[in-house]
Design a protein around this motif. Sequence first.
Motif, PDB file in Angstrom:
ATOM      1  N   LYS A   9       0.840  -1.203   0.000  1.00  9.62           N
ATOM      2  CA  LYS A   9       0.000   0.000   0.000  1.00  9.62           C
ATOM      3  C   LYS A   9       0.875   1.254   0.000  1.00  9.62           C
ATOM      4  N   ASN A  10       2.039   1.155   0.641  1.00 13.91           N
ATOM      5  CA  ASN A  10       2.910   2.322   0.753  1.00 13.91           C
ATOM      6  C   ASN A  10       4.017   2.371  -0.282  1.00 13.91           C
ATOM      7  N   GLY A  11       3.928   1.518  -1.281  1.00 10.15           N
ATOM      8  CA  GLY A  11       4.808   1.656  -2.438  1.00 10.15           C
ATOM      9  C   GLY A  11       6.169   0.995  -2.339  1.00 10.15           C
ATOM     10  N   CYS A  12       6.336   0.085  -1.399  1.00 10.44           N
ATOM     11  CA  CYS A  12       7.600  -0.652  -1.328  1.00 10.44           C
ATOM     12  C   CYS A  12       7.731  -1.534  -2.584  1.00 10.44           C
ATOM     13  N   ASP A  13       8.949  -1.672  -3.103  1.00 13.32           N
ATOM     14  CA  ASP A  13       9.144  -2.383  -4.370  1.00 13.32           C
ATOM     15  C   ASP A  13       9.293  -3.895  -4.228  1.00 13.32           C
ATOM     16  N   GLU A  14      10.070  -4.306  -3.238  1.00 15.20           N
ATOM     17  CA  GLU A  14      10.374  -5.739  -3.121  1.00 15.20           C
ATOM     18  C   GLU A  14      10.341  -6.188  -1.666  1.00 15.20           C
ATOM     19  N   MET A  15      10.199  -7.475  -1.479  1.00 11.48           N
ATOM     20  CA  MET A  15      10.249  -8.041  -0.130  1.00 11.48           C
ATOM     21  C   MET A  15      11.073  -9.313  -0.070  1.00 11.48           C
ATOM     22  N   GLN A  16      11.495  -9.587   1.151  1.00 12.06           N
ATOM     23  CA  GLN A  16      12.219 -10.788   1.477  1.00 12.06           C
ATOM     24  C   GLN A  16      11.685 -11.216   2.831  1.00 12.06           C
ATOM     25  N   GLY A  17      11.454 -12.484   3.052  1.00 11.68           N
ATOM     26  CA  GLY A  17      10.999 -12.871   4.381  1.00 11.68           C
ATOM     27  C   GLY A  17      10.369 -14.240   4.421  1.00 11.68           C
ATOM     28  N   TYR A  18      10.171 -14.716   5.639  1.00 14.49           N
ATOM     29  CA  TYR A  18       9.654 -16.065   5.836  1.00 14.49           C
ATOM     30  C   TYR A  18       8.265 -16.240   5.234  1.00 14.49           C
ATOM     31  N   LEU A  19       7.514 -15.148   5.052  1.00 13.20           N
ATOM     32  CA  LEU A  19       6.189 -15.257   4.439  1.00 13.20           C
ATOM     33  C   LEU A  19       6.286 -15.952   3.086  1.00 13.20           C
ATOM     34  N   VAL A  20       7.328 -15.649   2.342  1.00  9.08           N
ATOM     35  CA  VAL A  20       7.540 -16.309   1.046  1.00  9.08           C
ATOM     36  C   VAL A  20       8.448 -17.516   1.207  1.00  9.08           C
ATOM     37  N   SER A  21       9.583 -17.333   1.857  1.00  4.77           N
ATOM     38  CA  SER A  21      10.508 -18.450   2.047  1.00  4.77           C
ATOM     39  C   SER A  21      11.629 -18.095   3.009  1.00  4.77           C
ATOM     40  N   ARG A  22      12.054 -19.083   3.741  1.00  6.11           N
ATOM     41  CA  ARG A  22      13.298 -18.959   4.503  1.00  6.11           C
ATOM     42  C   ARG A  22      14.452 -19.075   3.526  1.00  6.11           C
ATOM     43  N   PRO A  23      15.677 -18.732   3.961  1.00  7.13           N
ATOM     44  CA  PRO A  23      16.832 -19.004   3.101  1.00  7.13           C
ATOM     45  C   PRO A  23      16.920 -20.512   2.827  1.00  7.13           C
ATOM     46  N   LEU A  24      17.184 -20.878   1.573  1.00  8.97           N
ATOM     47  CA  LEU A  24      17.170 -22.282   1.152  1.00  8.97           C
ATOM     48  C   LEU A  24      18.531 -22.728   0.652  1.00  8.97           C
ATOM     49  N   ALA A  25      18.846 -24.015   0.843  1.00  3.67           N
ATOM     50  CA  ALA A  25      20.049 -24.585   0.233  1.00  3.67           C
ATOM     51  C   ALA A  25      19.911 -24.461  -1.287  1.00  3.67           C
ATOM     52  N   ALA A  26      21.040 -24.439  -1.991  1.00  2.00           N
ATOM     53  CA  ALA A  26      21.032 -24.156  -3.434  1.00  2.00           C
ATOM     54  C   ALA A  26      20.014 -25.002  -4.204  1.00  2.00           C
ATOM     55  N   GLY A  27      20.018 -26.304  -3.954  1.00  2.00           N
ATOM     56  CA  GLY A  27      19.117 -27.206  -4.669  1.00  2.00           C
ATOM     57  C   GLY A  27      17.658 -26.876  -4.394  1.00  2.00           C
ATOM     58  N   ASP A  28      17.359 -26.552  -3.155  1.00  2.00           N
ATOM     59  CA  ASP A  28      15.984 -26.214  -2.779  1.00  2.00           C
ATOM     60  C   ASP A  28      15.546 -24.892  -3.395  1.00  2.00           C
ATOM     61  N   PHE A  29      16.489 -23.950  -3.481  1.00  2.00           N
ATOM     62  CA  PHE A  29      16.140 -22.667  -4.101  1.00  2.00           C
ATOM     63  C   PHE A  29      15.817 -22.871  -5.583  1.00  2.00           C
ATOM     64  N   ALA A  30      16.628 -23.671  -6.267  1.00  2.00           N
ATOM     65  CA  ALA A  30      16.390 -23.944  -7.692  1.00  2.00           C
ATOM     66  C   ALA A  30      15.024 -24.604  -7.878  1.00  2.00           C
ATOM     67  N   ARG A  31      14.696 -25.552  -7.002  1.00  2.00           N
ATOM     68  CA  ARG A  31      13.395 -26.227  -7.065  1.00  2.00           C
ATOM     69  C   ARG A  31      12.257 -25.242  -6.829  1.00  2.00           C
ATOM     70  N   PHE A  32      12.441 -24.384  -5.839  1.00  2.00           N
ATOM     71  CA  PHE A  32      11.436 -23.369  -5.503  1.00  2.00           C
ATOM     72  C   PHE A  32      11.157 -22.481  -6.718  1.00  2.00           C
ATOM     73  N   LEU A  33      12.231 -22.086  -7.372  1.00  2.00           N
ATOM     74  CA  LEU A  33      12.125 -21.210  -8.534  1.00  2.00           C
ATOM     75  C   LEU A  33      11.409 -21.920  -9.680  1.00  2.00           C
ATOM     76  N   ARG A  34      11.778 -23.169  -9.890  1.00  2.00           N
ATOM     77  CA  ARG A  34      11.232 -23.939 -11.002  1.00  2.00           C
ATOM     78  C   ARG A  34       9.765 -24.265 -10.762  1.00  2.00           C
ATOM     79  N   GLU A  35       9.465 -24.736  -9.550  1.00  2.00           N
ATOM     80  CA  GLU A  35       8.088 -25.128  -9.229  1.00  2.00           C
ATOM     81  C   GLU A  35       7.116 -23.968  -9.383  1.00  2.00           C
ATOM     82  N   ASN A  36       7.555 -22.803  -8.984  1.00  2.00           N
ATOM     83  CA  ASN A  36       6.660 -21.644  -9.052  1.00  2.00           C
ATOM     84  C   ASN A  36       6.790 -20.898 -10.364  1.00  2.00           C
TER      85      ASN A  36
END
Length: 292
Positions: free
Chosen positions: A250-277
């Motif tokens: 609502k206040n115009g922030c451009d990007e977010m990072q946080g557990y709501l979307v994902s915790r930090p992931l090991a490389a393989g898990d991040f690649a899977r996360f990216l691919r799956e979504n």
Amino acid sequence: RAKCEGGSGFSFYKPVMNERVLETLELEGALRLAVERHEFCLHYQPKVDLTSGRIVGCEALLRWRHPQRGLVAPAEFIPLAEETGLIVPIGAWALKEACRQTRAWVSEGLPPVSIAVNISARQFRKGDLPQLVREVIQESGIDPRLLMLELTESILMTNPLGAVSVMETLKTFGVGLSLDDFGTGYSSLAYLSRYPFDQLKIDRSFVNDIVTDSNSATIATSIIALAQRMGLRTVAEGVETEAQLGYLRKNGCDEMQGYLVSRPLAAGDFARFLRENNGVTNICALDKDQFR
Ligand code: C2E
Ligand code: MG
Ligand code: MG
Ligand code: MG
């Protein structure tokens, strides 16, 4: 002289203190060997564009796989690494590894995402950071525009003019510069305009209280408004709830990072996360129900 007094060399230390000194020495020794022993790894946390829901990047976060202690978080060893200067080789490793991984993902055909690497004040001041960054970009062969360096306000404090010149050199390579943990240090607003930052990260402490504490909300919205005027992108760190997300959008922030979307992931898990979504998260859907 004190050393020779009595039978025990350190008799004037309290035993508790002795233990702590020993533990620090032990940790330092282990830290010293950790790079050679390949005990570090990086975890990757998605950065999401709040307009499109797209995963536009990730932040590389250091983890130490300690043979006895298991996975150790940066808070437990980065301060000592800073103090001893070991952060310089460790940080260089992190930068290399992050770029190597990014290149590997691109080669695997994943949608290209930017990679953010944390640079410590000590590493920044060392002088050969630009050279290291240039070498790492060349070695990995990544598009330099995919690399983002996260700096903290402490870098700007000690030698502002030197910092500007290092940053300007880095900018000529095409890398992005992000000001991490904004709001926690001492930088005045005037500072910001003097440095070639591309992005400003709102510290987790403000984001955390954004819907419960009006001061935090005011600070966060002021940061966003200021950044917009200066042409900087804003990233909110530590977003954990839909209410926080809604307020930030609502206040115009451009990007977010946080557990709501994902915790930090090991490389393989991040690649899977990216691919799956398919590179897109459902945060826009989340928000629609609540806030439109
Ligand atoms: P940072 O750069 O501000 O990184 C964000 C921290 O917030 C990370 O902690 C991340 O796991 C955490 N975080 C992200 N989303 C959430 C959330 O929704 N809730 C909560 N409670 N926490 C969240 P982490 O990985 O423990 O790293 C801590 C700090 O250690 C980093 O803060 C950074 O300052 C430092 N660090 C990490 N990796 C490196 C590195 O390679 N080099 C240097 N110099 N520092 C590093
Ligand atoms: Mg960071
Ligand atoms: Mg941060
Ligand atoms: Mg932080």
